[in-house]
Design an enzyme around this catalytic site. Sequence first.
Site, PDB file in Angstrom:
ATOM      1  N   TYR A 287      37.598  31.334  19.265  1.00  0.00           N
ATOM      2  CA  TYR A 287      38.111  31.270  17.894  1.00  0.00           C
ATOM      3  C   TYR A 287      37.519  32.400  17.059  1.00  0.00           C
ATOM      4  O   TYR A 287      38.244  33.129  16.367  1.00  0.00           O
ATOM      5  CB  TYR A 287      37.752  29.909  17.283  1.00  0.00           C
ATOM      6  CG  TYR A 287      38.182  29.751  15.838  1.00  0.00           C
ATOM      7  CD1 TYR A 287      39.333  29.050  15.512  1.00  0.00           C
ATOM      8  CD2 TYR A 287      37.433  30.306  14.799  1.00  0.00           C
ATOM      9  CE1 TYR A 287      39.738  28.907  14.194  1.00  0.00           C
ATOM     10  CE2 TYR A 287      37.826  30.166  13.479  1.00  0.00           C
ATOM     11  CZ  TYR A 287      38.973  29.466  13.179  1.00  0.00           C
ATOM     12  OH  TYR A 287      39.366  29.340  11.871  1.00  0.00           O
TER      13      TYR A 287
ATOM     14  N   ASP B 107      30.448  27.823   8.985  1.00  0.00           N
ATOM     15  CA  ASP B 107      29.685  27.546  10.204  1.00  0.00           C
ATOM     16  C   ASP B 107      28.821  28.728  10.615  1.00  0.00           C
ATOM     17  O   ASP B 107      27.939  28.588  11.461  1.00  0.00           O
ATOM     18  CB  ASP B 107      30.631  27.181  11.341  1.00  0.00           C
ATOM     19  CG  ASP B 107      31.741  28.217  11.512  1.00  0.00           C
ATOM     20  OD1 ASP B 107      31.476  29.293  12.074  1.00  0.00           O
ATOM     21  OD2 ASP B 107      32.867  27.952  11.061  1.00  0.00           O
TER      22      ASP B 107
ATOM     23  N   CYS C 152      35.721  30.301  -3.901  1.00  0.00           N
ATOM     24  CA  CYS C 152      36.223  31.641  -3.588  1.00  0.00           C
ATOM     25  C   CYS C 152      37.323  32.115  -4.541  1.00  0.00           C
ATOM     26  O   CYS C 152      37.504  33.326  -4.716  1.00  0.00           O
ATOM     27  CB  CYS C 152      36.726  31.699  -2.149  1.00  0.00           C
ATOM     28  SG  CYS C 152      38.189  30.700  -1.845  1.00  0.00           S
TER      29      CYS C 152
ATOM     30  N   ASP D 108      38.902  32.170   6.566  1.00  0.00           N
ATOM     31  CA  ASP D 108      38.605  31.059   7.462  1.00  0.00           C
ATOM     32  C   ASP D 108      38.492  29.761   6.669  1.00  0.00           C
ATOM     33  O   ASP D 108      37.733  28.860   7.037  1.00  0.00           O
ATOM     34  CB  ASP D 108      37.303  31.348   8.223  1.00  0.00           C
ATOM     35  CG  ASP D 108      37.069  30.377   9.367  1.00  0.00           C
ATOM     36  OD1 ASP D 108      38.056  29.944   9.978  1.00  0.00           O
ATOM     37  OD2 ASP D 108      35.895  30.060   9.641  1.00  0.00           O
TER      38      ASP D 108
ATOM     39  N   TYR E 254      39.786  22.562  20.638  1.00  0.00           N
ATOM     40  CA  TYR E 254      41.040  22.149  20.001  1.00  0.00           C
ATOM     41  C   TYR E 254      41.983  21.476  20.992  1.00  0.00           C
ATOM     42  O   TYR E 254      42.873  20.723  20.609  1.00  0.00           O
ATOM     43  CB  TYR E 254      41.760  23.341  19.383  1.00  0.00           C
ATOM     44  CG  TYR E 254      41.125  23.890  18.126  1.00  0.00           C
ATOM     45  CD1 TYR E 254      39.839  23.548  17.753  1.00  0.00           C
ATOM     46  CD2 TYR E 254      41.824  24.791  17.326  1.00  0.00           C
ATOM     47  CE1 TYR E 254      39.253  24.068  16.614  1.00  0.00           C
ATOM     48  CE2 TYR E 254      41.257  25.313  16.168  1.00  0.00           C
ATOM     49  CZ  TYR E 254      39.966  24.945  15.827  1.00  0.00           C
ATOM     50  OH  TYR E 254      39.398  25.467  14.693  1.00  0.00           O
TER      51      TYR E 254
ATOM     52  N   GLU F 140      44.429  22.735  22.435  1.00  0.00           N
ATOM     53  CA  GLU F 140      45.790  23.224  22.217  1.00  0.00           C
ATOM     54  C   GLU F 140      45.732  24.719  21.915  1.00  0.00           C
ATOM     55  O   GLU F 140      44.697  25.259  21.525  1.00  0.00           O
ATOM     56  CB  GLU F 140      46.492  22.468  21.092  1.00  0.00           C
ATOM     57  CG  GLU F 140      45.779  22.461  19.760  1.00  0.00           C
ATOM     58  CD  GLU F 140      46.440  21.530  18.746  1.00  0.00           C
ATOM     59  OE1 GLU F 140      47.683  21.408  18.753  1.00  0.00           O
ATOM     60  OE2 GLU F 140      45.721  20.911  17.954  1.00  0.00           O
TER      61      GLU F 140
END
Length: 357
Positions: A176, A200, A250, A270, A345, A347
Amino acid sequence: DMAVRHYTLDINLSTPVDSASVVPGLLSIFHEQELTETIHDTNGHGYLATFVGKNGRLVVLRVHSHGLVTIDLQCHEDDNIAQLDNVRDQKRGTLFHQGSVIIFHFPSRLPALVRGAKVDRYWPTADGRLVEYDVDEVVYEEDSAYQNIKILHSQQYGNILVLDGDVNLAESDLAYTQAITGNGRENYAGKEVLILGGGDGGILAELVKQKPKMVTMKVIDGCKMYMRRTCGNTLDTLRGDCYQILIEDCVPLLKKYVQEGRTFDYVINDLTAIPISTAPEEDSMWEFLRLILDLSVRVLHPKGKYFTQGNSVNLKEALSLYEEQLGKLSCPVDFQKEVVCVPSYLEQWVFYTAWKK
């Protein structure tokens, strides 16, 4: 607290059946279980019965007239699992229907659904499939001003960041981070980068390896302690040699940069996946997405690039609507997309790159 195990078994006889002739053969499955049977009226639509046994064990047997037989069994974790396995491990059964003997085969054994456990291990994928994760512990939980934050431990994926009930990123998900930063095709050395979200710390940790001029982003507190395989030590301080971390919304920040005329070589969004639904009740989310898109492109250097995630490759309508938004920005852009398999995920996930025309 004691969890409840839920076993399911489906038998498709392929042809319409008379429940009166089929049920006796099915009841033999439960003879050893010491279950008390209660038959329920279905007004001629097949057969429905419940069976209650020791320790609150519950079985629901449903025979549909078109040939589908469903068996649902619920029991506590301390129930006699070996006895239940004898039922579930049967390879075939015998039914008598219209004077004929029908031999049917049980489907492959399915694991039990565990309900009411201390750690919920079931989440739907973006395209609506239910998946079970091997999570065994909640290592962090907090309700921030914006969302519920959980970090769960998985034996397979490491710690998993879950935001408002959605799997966000696991320590296994380097794919990712690489996809949303260009999959190694970009040179960030000496460049100005703005990360929107990315709490993260994974994107920041990857970028600082290339010595950018400055990276600006925001952070989720729990990640610096419990997502170390993802963020390394980059979240330990709010400022490093080539990055600064801002704890603020943001949108006002982007508007401020627009007013100042500040631009970035890269903007990496993100914040969130694009909305799954295109229904009117999701208009506020789409409106937020359009605002972020427009502001991001306005602070993008003329030769800069904008990276973001999309959503599941199966959500074609939502992806198409997002691509329409890319064509309606105040600054015209071109874009390309690629599909990447993100381990946790389960997927295929779409990522976008956009740049000014």
